[in-house]
Design a protein around this motif. Structure first.
Motif, PDB file in Angstrom:
ATOM      1  N   ARG A 227       0.829  -1.206   0.000  1.00 57.19           N
ATOM      2  CA  ARG A 227       0.000   0.000   0.000  1.00 57.19           C
ATOM      3  C   ARG A 227       0.861   1.252   0.000  1.00 57.19           C
ATOM      4  O   ARG A 227       0.547   2.235  -0.682  1.00 57.19           O
ATOM      5  CB  ARG A 227      -0.930  -0.008   1.226  1.00 57.19           C
TER       6      ARG A 227
ATOM      7  N   ARG B 131      -5.250  -0.421  -8.189  1.00 58.82           N
ATOM      8  CA  ARG B 131      -5.368  -1.375  -7.092  1.00 58.82           C
ATOM      9  C   ARG B 131      -3.972  -1.843  -6.689  1.00 58.82           C
ATOM     10  O   ARG B 131      -3.119  -2.081  -7.556  1.00 58.82           O
ATOM     11  CB  ARG B 131      -6.230  -2.584  -7.496  1.00 58.82           C
ATOM     12  N   THR B 132      -3.757  -1.993  -5.394  1.00 59.65           N
ATOM     13  CA  THR B 132      -2.405  -2.300  -4.915  1.00 59.65           C
ATOM     14  C   THR B 132      -1.879  -3.610  -5.480  1.00 59.65           C
ATOM     15  O   THR B 132      -0.684  -3.732  -5.778  1.00 59.65           O
ATOM     16  CB  THR B 132      -2.369  -2.359  -3.376  1.00 59.65           C
ATOM     17  N   ARG B 133      -2.737  -4.605  -5.645  1.00 61.49           N
ATOM     18  CA  ARG B 133      -2.260  -5.910  -6.106  1.00 61.49           C
ATOM     19  C   ARG B 133      -1.808  -5.862  -7.569  1.00 61.49           C
ATOM     20  O   ARG B 133      -1.070  -6.751  -8.023  1.00 61.49           O
ATOM     21  CB  ARG B 133      -3.322  -6.981  -5.915  1.00 61.49           C
ATOM     22  N   GLN B 134      -2.242  -4.842  -8.310  1.00 61.65           N
ATOM     23  CA  GLN B 134      -1.796  -4.732  -9.700  1.00 61.65           C
ATOM     24  C   GLN B 134      -0.293  -4.498  -9.782  1.00 61.65           C
ATOM     25  O   GLN B 134       0.351  -4.925 -10.752  1.00 61.65           O
ATOM     26  CB  GLN B 134      -2.563  -3.618 -10.411  1.00 61.65           C
TER      27      GLN B 134
END
Length: 273
Positions: free
Chosen positions: A51, A93-96
């Protein structure tokens, strides 16, 4: 691999271009790819860190500085340059960010095989290993059993592929084994193989045949598919005794079935109708 959209697609395109500029010996590129995979595993395990590295309230320079401070002593200059380039970009999005770094790590390993002149061998090794796992349930269980330490499973991969695959293939299989990230092991391997094919902007066709195809037959088939689809096509050949003459070609969602069994089925349907 992940299907990126909008802003994230533009960011991934930027990173892919950056990978094309990465230079080094195959061994150096393999090391950089492995280091990028280690960053992926770290960020998967550290939601607070990912994050922070995608926080839009921080400037791109701040995010890059944070990545440098945290990772500079852990990874080499090539890997760090790609990580800092990634965190400077915008990720809705952070997971990207993690998905993109996994793709970048895989592409650096593809580049390693390209530098070796063994990119075809890389694609073949990934495809064949995935098909081996489909046949050998015991091996697949051994490589996916969470009770077996990840390093032990990675060691088994190295032993199985020693001398049988390009340098870049081994860490790709290791990553699929120790960090499949929500995919089955064969799904992860097939995704890496498609990524390698896409690096050269070519399609992948799975060809099922009752008997092995000669090199001349493979060249003729690849040429016919290239003319039909407008792209170079990499052939993954499967010798399948269940195929009664002819060929069955699977290319994406399309199937070209020229087998005797298929023609007999068609004839039966016409007679029944």
């Amino acid at each position: 691999m992940t299907d990126f959209h909008g802003t994230s697609r533009e960011a991934v395109a930027t990173l892919r271009q950056r990978v094309r500029g990465v230079t080094g010996t195959p061994a150096e590129l393999v090391e950089a790819g492995q280091q990028l995979f280690s960053v992926v595993r770290l960020l998967d395990a550290q939601p607070v860190l990912r994050r922070a590295l995608t926080d839009s309230t921080r400037t791109p320079d701040d995010r890059a500085a944070l990545a440098g401070n945290l990772l500079g002593a852990r990874i080499g200059a090539q890997a760090l340059d790609l990580v800092t380039a990634a965190v400077r970009l915008s990720w809705p999005r952070t997971r990207q960010l993690i998905d993109a770094l996994e793709e970048v790590g895989a592409l650096v390993l593809v580049r390693a095989s390209e530098e070796e002149g063994r990119l075809d061998d890389l694609e073949d090794a990934l495809f064949r290993f995935a098909r081996l796992l489909e046949r050998e349930e015991g091996l697949q269980l051994a490589l996916t059993d969470p009770r077996i330490p990840a390093e032990n499973r990675a060691t088994l991969v190295r032993e199985l592929l020693a001398g049988k695959a390009p340098e870049g293939a081994v860490p790709l299989v290791e990553q699929a084994v120790v960090a499949p990230r929500g995919r089955s092991l064969t799904e992860a391997l097939d995704a890496y193989a498609k990524l390698a094919a896409g690096w050269r902007e070519r399609l992948v066709a799975t060809v099922r045949t009752a008997t092995p195809l000669s090199a001349a037959d493979q060249d003729r088939l690849a040429g016919a598919l290239r003319r039909q689809y407008g792209h170079d096509v990499h052939l993954n050949i499967l010798v399948d005794p269940g195929v009664l003459g002819g060929l069955r070609v699977e290319l994406g969602a399309e199937v070209i079935d020229g087998t005797i069994a298929s023609r007999l089925d068609d004839a039966r349907r016409r007679l029944a109708g």
